[in-house]
Design a protein around this motif. Structure first.
Motif, PDB file in Angstrom:
ATOM      1  N   ARG A  25     -68.064  57.425  19.511  1.00 37.34           N
ATOM      2  CA  ARG A  25     -66.970  56.730  20.190  1.00 37.34           C
ATOM      3  C   ARG A  25     -67.357  55.272  20.369  1.00 37.34           C
ATOM      4  N   GLN A  26     -66.357  54.411  20.287  1.00 40.11           N
ATOM      5  CA  GLN A  26     -66.585  52.984  20.499  1.00 40.11           C
ATOM      6  C   GLN A  26     -65.389  52.386  21.214  1.00 40.11           C
ATOM      7  N   ILE A  27     -65.674  51.345  21.984  1.00 39.57           N
ATOM      8  CA  ILE A  27     -64.596  50.650  22.692  1.00 39.57           C
ATOM      9  C   ILE A  27     -64.388  49.311  22.010  1.00 39.57           C
ATOM     10  N   VAL A  28     -63.155  49.080  21.583  1.00 36.95           N
ATOM     11  CA  VAL A  28     -62.812  47.837  20.898  1.00 36.95           C
ATOM     12  C   VAL A  28     -61.886  47.006  21.777  1.00 36.95           C
ATOM     13  N   LEU A  29     -61.904  45.709  21.524  1.00 34.06           N
ATOM     14  CA  LEU A  29     -61.004  44.802  22.231  1.00 34.06           C
ATOM     15  C   LEU A  29     -59.618  44.933  21.596  1.00 34.06           C
ATOM     16  N   ALA A  30     -58.639  45.379  22.373  1.00 34.27           N
ATOM     17  CA  ALA A  30     -57.285  45.603  21.859  1.00 34.27           C
ATOM     18  C   ALA A  30     -56.376  44.401  22.091  1.00 34.27           C
ATOM     19  N   ALA A  31     -56.659  43.625  23.142  1.00 31.30           N
ATOM     20  CA  ALA A  31     -55.832  42.458  23.468  1.00 31.30           C
ATOM     21  C   ALA A  31     -56.674  41.487  24.284  1.00 31.30           C
ATOM     22  N   ARG A  32     -56.297  40.217  24.241  1.00 33.81           N
ATOM     23  CA  ARG A  32     -56.982  39.199  25.041  1.00 33.81           C
ATOM     24  C   ARG A  32     -56.523  39.331  26.494  1.00 33.81           C
ATOM     25  N   PRO A  33     -57.452  39.569  27.416  1.00 31.69           N
ATOM     26  CA  PRO A  33     -57.056  39.721  28.823  1.00 31.69           C
ATOM     27  C   PRO A  33     -56.423  38.441  29.379  1.00 31.69           C
ATOM     28  N   LEU A  59     -78.888  55.683  15.850  1.00 29.99           N
ATOM     29  CA  LEU A  59     -79.187  55.465  17.259  1.00 29.99           C
ATOM     30  C   LEU A  59     -78.132  56.116  18.140  1.00 29.99           C
ATOM     31  N   ALA A  60     -78.564  56.663  19.264  1.00 26.59           N
ATOM     32  CA  ALA A  60     -77.655  57.212  20.274  1.00 26.59           C
ATOM     33  C   ALA A  60     -77.846  56.399  21.560  1.00 26.59           C
ATOM     34  N   THR A  61     -76.787  55.750  22.008  1.00 26.82           N
ATOM     35  CA  THR A  61     -76.850  54.906  23.204  1.00 26.82           C
ATOM     36  C   THR A  61     -77.102  55.752  24.443  1.00 26.82           C
ATOM     37  N   HIS A 121     -72.941  55.617  19.263  1.00 24.65           N
ATOM     38  CA  HIS A 121     -73.876  55.755  18.154  1.00 24.65           C
ATOM     39  C   HIS A 121     -73.739  54.573  17.210  1.00 24.65           C
ATOM     40  N   ALA A 122     -74.825  54.259  16.521  1.00 26.67           N
ATOM     41  CA  ALA A 122     -74.787  53.198  15.513  1.00 26.67           C
ATOM     42  C   ALA A 122     -75.900  53.426  14.504  1.00 26.67           C
ATOM     43  N   ILE A 123     -75.710  52.870  13.329  1.00 18.44           N
ATOM     44  CA  ILE A 123     -76.745  52.886  12.298  1.00 18.44           C
ATOM     45  C   ILE A 123     -77.295  51.477  12.186  1.00 18.44           C
ATOM     46  N   SER A 124     -78.628  51.370  12.073  1.00 16.79           N
ATOM     47  CA  SER A 124     -79.285  50.068  12.007  1.00 16.79           C
ATOM     48  C   SER A 124     -80.339  50.072  10.914  1.00 16.79           C
TER      49      SER A 124
END
Length: 150
Positions: A25-33, A59-61, A121-124
């Protein structure tokens, strides 16, 4: 340091089966606050987890740092750093555990600090990772001391 007895692809117990069954899961910026950020300014996305290729780690955060500078990254204006693009993962530094490794310098169980953003999670490829402590050392609770490069 490479470990000559190491398997070609190390994986934490159970992770090979988990990769095919769960999503990151990831959180993305959907709109400028406009003013204080609201939930509608962000979007939670699910992404498929995949095995890292040669020379990479999965990697697991475990911990995410939320800092005041992140608010400035949400605006599209001149600043000391580039703004986060709409639709991109929010910026942020994390402490993560390596759950699968195909990298000669990192082992499963190592903890690292990295700028991965708001994701589970991410791959590095290892660049930008700061090793906090190695799996082969005694377990030291994260937070009991700052990460020390080894």
């Amino acid at each position: 340091m490479p470990d000559s007895k190491r398997q070609p692809s190390q994986c934490a117990p159970g992770w090979r089966q988990v990769l095919s069954k769960i999503k990151g899961r990831q959180i993305v910026l959907a709109a400028r606050p406009q003013g204080a950020p609201r939930l509608t300014d962000f979007r939670l996305e699910e992404v498929d987890l995949r095995e890292p290729s040669e020379g990479k780690v999965l990697l697991a955060t475990e911990f995410l740092s939320l800092d005041p500078y992140m608010r400035g990254r949400m605006d599209d204006r001149k600043s000391y750093s580039s703004p986060t693009s709409i639709g991109s993962v929010m910026e942020g530094e994390v402490v993560a555990q390596i759950v699968q490794s195909r990298h000669s310098e990192y082992r499963v169980g190592d903890h690292v600090a990295a700028r991965l953003g708001w994701c589970t999670h991410a791959i590095s490829d290892g660049s930008g990772l700061t090793c906090g402590f190695r799996r082969s050392r005694p377990r030291i609770p994260i937070g009991s001391r700052p990460p020390i490069p080894i």
